[in-house]
Design an enzyme around this catalytic site. Structure first.
Site, short mmCIF file in Angstrom:
data_model
loop_
_atom_site.label_atom_id
_atom_site.label_comp_id
_atom_site.label_asym_id
_atom_site.label_seq_id
_atom_site.Cartn_x
_atom_site.Cartn_y
_atom_site.Cartn_z
N GLU A 69 0.85 -1.21 0.00
CA GLU A 69 0.00 0.00 0.00
C GLU A 69 0.88 1.25 0.00
O GLU A 69 1.71 1.42 0.89
CB GLU A 69 -0.91 -0.02 1.23
N GLY A 143 -10.08 3.86 -0.66
CA GLY A 143 -11.16 4.84 -0.69
C GLY A 143 -12.08 4.78 0.52
O GLY A 143 -12.76 5.76 0.84
N GLY A 148 -17.93 8.66 1.58
CA GLY A 148 -19.13 8.92 2.38
C GLY A 148 -19.80 7.66 2.90
O GLY A 148 -20.80 7.74 3.60
N GLU A 387 -27.52 12.55 -4.99
CA GLU A 387 -27.48 12.44 -3.53
C GLU A 387 -27.72 13.80 -2.92
O GLU A 387 -27.17 14.79 -3.39
CB GLU A 387 -26.10 11.99 -3.08
N HIS A 472 -15.44 9.02 -8.35
CA HIS A 472 -15.77 7.65 -8.72
C HIS A 472 -15.07 7.20 -9.99
O HIS A 472 -15.73 6.87 -10.98
CB HIS A 472 -17.29 7.52 -8.93
N GLY A 500 -11.78 -1.46 -9.21
CA GLY A 500 -12.67 -0.63 -10.02
C GLY A 500 -12.22 -0.47 -11.46
O GLY A 500 -13.01 -0.02 -12.30
N ASN A 510 -23.49 4.91 -6.57
CA ASN A 510 -22.13 4.92 -6.01
C ASN A 510 -21.49 3.55 -6.18
O ASN A 510 -22.17 2.53 -6.05
CB ASN A 510 -22.19 5.28 -4.52
N PHE A 512 -18.84 1.47 -4.70
CA PHE A 512 -18.01 0.49 -3.99
C PHE A 512 -18.69 -0.84 -3.68
O PHE A 512 -18.01 -1.86 -3.54
CB PHE A 512 -17.28 1.08 -2.78
#
Ligand code: FAE
Length: 531
Positions: A69, A143, A148, A387, A472, A500, A510, A512
């Site tokens: 990472e 992410g 959110g 949203e 996104h 992704g 959204n 994820f």
């Protein structure tokens, strides 16, 4: 450098991280920096959704996994006792290697709000390409650290446009439920929504949507809703209700560190090297791969270069991270046989932002939860899902603020610029116009009905649309085109894409949950057939 700073840096680099995690009740996998020359059965590049699913399921199948990472571990508090800084007070922890913040909403009342910060390996990357700024999380959890937490499963009727080569029955019967369970998805208690001061902005959003005859929906989230109620009651430290979101959330959000990565750690088979950035993956003898990486300090300097060998490598560096690596490796002749489809099919999920100015009798509240919980669904009629987003400034603004996901048809391509030694993306800012038009199918009607206007002070001077960014990013190594139908880079057995980058540019909501569910589907098949 102070003794504190020295020890903090050493701590993040690996040695003391387990102790820190235990003390804080954060359950990220054990961080033991990988040694140069190591040989590992499975190496995962990146610790976001795709990487976390791959690591957990491989470990449960008995495979030892090492995760690499580039961002920090985010398990150690700063001098204020908090791991993450507040959205209202960005400090060195906020941005990835920037000396000035680059807030998505960068103006307020027409004045710029960005400020100088020390350069540091902070949690939010605002990565700039020619026509778009792509926001991404940096650190163990990807992410999930900055987002959110809105955890939305696309409508089944729309799924064929999201992943055309994937069996929808399998996804909706098995993998979406598995992903939702693994992520800890829940929905706000509607009675509490109706009563709490912190969602007045949501109730105003609902009222305006319904008066214009738009379907209003509650949106599930991975935030712990009981914790949020306790925040309001004053029995626990405030987090979402104190405005924590964009630069990390210190308490109630179930980021991957608390879900998939905690489970992965519990297997005893998963280790993580934070502050390590993969730069190359090259074929080695015996069907293995040589993975080269740079170890970074918290100022972004390379302090060591390491080479390890892996039997299998999973690209989970996110749509942009994975695409950049693959495009560079193909163009520079390291992996020349990668499909010509690598680099293509990148989209922004149609993201566009705007605000509306309400009448004085329609305040949205000085108290606002930073976690959005509702939206306006005009996808079928107008190509937009909006949203109702917070604007947690701490003062009354009379603004309704929205992030719309739209059915934007444009797709961009990555390319290798040899002279600049970097990967570029050919997205054009003007390509946001279809998104603006789709969002207007909602907000022009609401404005006409309410007798209100758009805010022009949030993205510049007299600028209505936040059309310069995406949260996104999707695509770049699209499923069943750049890879086979399970993410295999078939020219190189043992190399996989599992994030992704596989999704062709739009998820209608959204992304994820879809990234997680697709990773669950693919890794199950890979474990059953390849291992
Ligand atoms: P991601 O989570 O980005 O993980 C990739 C990881 O790889 C990162 O940790 C990188 O630091 C790391 N990495 C990259 N390159 C390298 C390298 N060369 N070497 C080592 N490591 C590397 O990928 N989505 C929703 O569904 N709901 C939301 O409410 C939502 N809100 C968002 C709000 C913000 C501000 C942002 C930025 C995003 C939001 N998203 C949301 C998008 C969501 O977080 C994103 O789609 C996923 O995180 C993507 O998952 P991946 O596994 O593809």
């Amino acid at each position: 450098m102070s003794q504190n700073e020295l020890s903090r840096r050493g701590f993040i680099a690996g040695t003391g991280t387990l102790l820190g995690a235990a003390a804080l009740g954060v359950h990220a996998p054990a961080a033991r920096a990988i040694a140069s020359g190591a040989q590992v059965p499975a190496l995962v590049i990146g610790t976001g959704y795709g990487g976390a699913v791959a690591a957990l399921r491989l470990a449960q199948a008995g495979v030892d996994v090492h995760m690499i990472e580039m961002g920090m571990a985010w398990d150690t508090p700063g001098t204020d006792g908090k791991i993450f800084c507040n959205t209202r007070e960005p400090d060195y922890r906020s941005y990835w290697l920037r000396t000035r913040t680059k807030a998505p909403l960068n103006y307020f009342l027409g004045f710029p709000i960005d400020r100088d910060i020390p350069r540091h390996t902070g949690v939010l990357d605002a990565e700039e390409f020619g026509g778009i700024t792509v926001y991404q999380g940096r650190g163990v959890g990807g992410g999930s650290l900055v987002n959110g937490g809105m955890a939305v499963t696309p409508k089944r009727a729309n799924f064929a446009s999201v992943l055309p080569s994937v069996n929808a029955n399998e996804m909706y019967d098995v993998y979406y439920p598995r992903a939702n369970a693994g992520l800890g998805v829940g929905t706000i208690d509607p009675a509490w929504f109706d009563s709490t001061a912190y969602y007045q902005y949501g109730r105003v959003g609902r009222k305006h949507a319904q008066r214009s005859n738009f379907p209003f929906v509650f949106v599930p989230d991975v935030y712990d809703w009981d914790y949020m109620k306790a925040e309001e009651a004053g029995t626990v430290p405030k987090s979402a209700l104190a405005g924590e979101i964009l630069y990390g959330n210190n308490h109630g959000k179930k980021s991957l560190q608390k879900t998939y990565l905690a489970q992965a750690k519990a297997t005893g088979r998963v280790t993580v090297s934070p502050l390590h950035r993969v730069t190359s993956v090259a074929p080695a003898s015996g069907g293995r791969y040589t993975v080269t990486m740079e170890q970074l300090d918290t100022s972004g300097n390379t302090i060591a270069t390491k080479t390890v060998t892996a039997d299998r490598v999973f690209f989970a560096a996110g749509s942009v991270g994975t695409s950049k690596l693959l495009v560079k490796l193909k163009a520079t002749g390291v992996l020349p046989n990668l499909s010509g489809e690598v680099s293509k099919g990148w989209g922004d999920n149609g993201n566009v932002m705007c605000g509306r100015a309400n009448h004085l009798w329609d305040p949205t509240g000085s108290l606002q939860s930073a976690i959005p919980c509702c939206g306006i669904d005009n996808w079928a009629a107008g190509g937009a899902f909006a949203e109702v987003a917070p604007l947690p400034t701490g003062i009354e603004t009379w603004a309704s603020f929205y992030l719309s996901i739209t059915n934007n048809p444009h797709r961009a391509q990555f390319s290798w610029n040899a002279s600049a030694n970097k990967v570029e993306l050919n997205w054009q800012t003007a390509w946001k116009q279809p998104s603006i038009d789709m969002a207007k199918t909602i907000f022009d009607r609401i404005n006409a009905k309410e007798g209100t206007i758009y805010r022009t002070d949030l993205f510049g001077v007299y600028k209505i649309w936040g059309d310069h960014l995406t949260y996104h990013p999707l695509g770049g190594a699209v499923l069943n085109r750049a890879t086979d139908n399970y993410g295999r880079l078939t020219a190189y057995p043992g190399l996989y894409v599992i994030d992704g980058a596989l999704i062709p540019g739009n998820t209608t909501v959204n992304p994820f949950v879809t990234i997680t569910a697709l990773a669950e589907r693919n890794i199950e098949h890979i474990i059953a057939t390849d291992l």
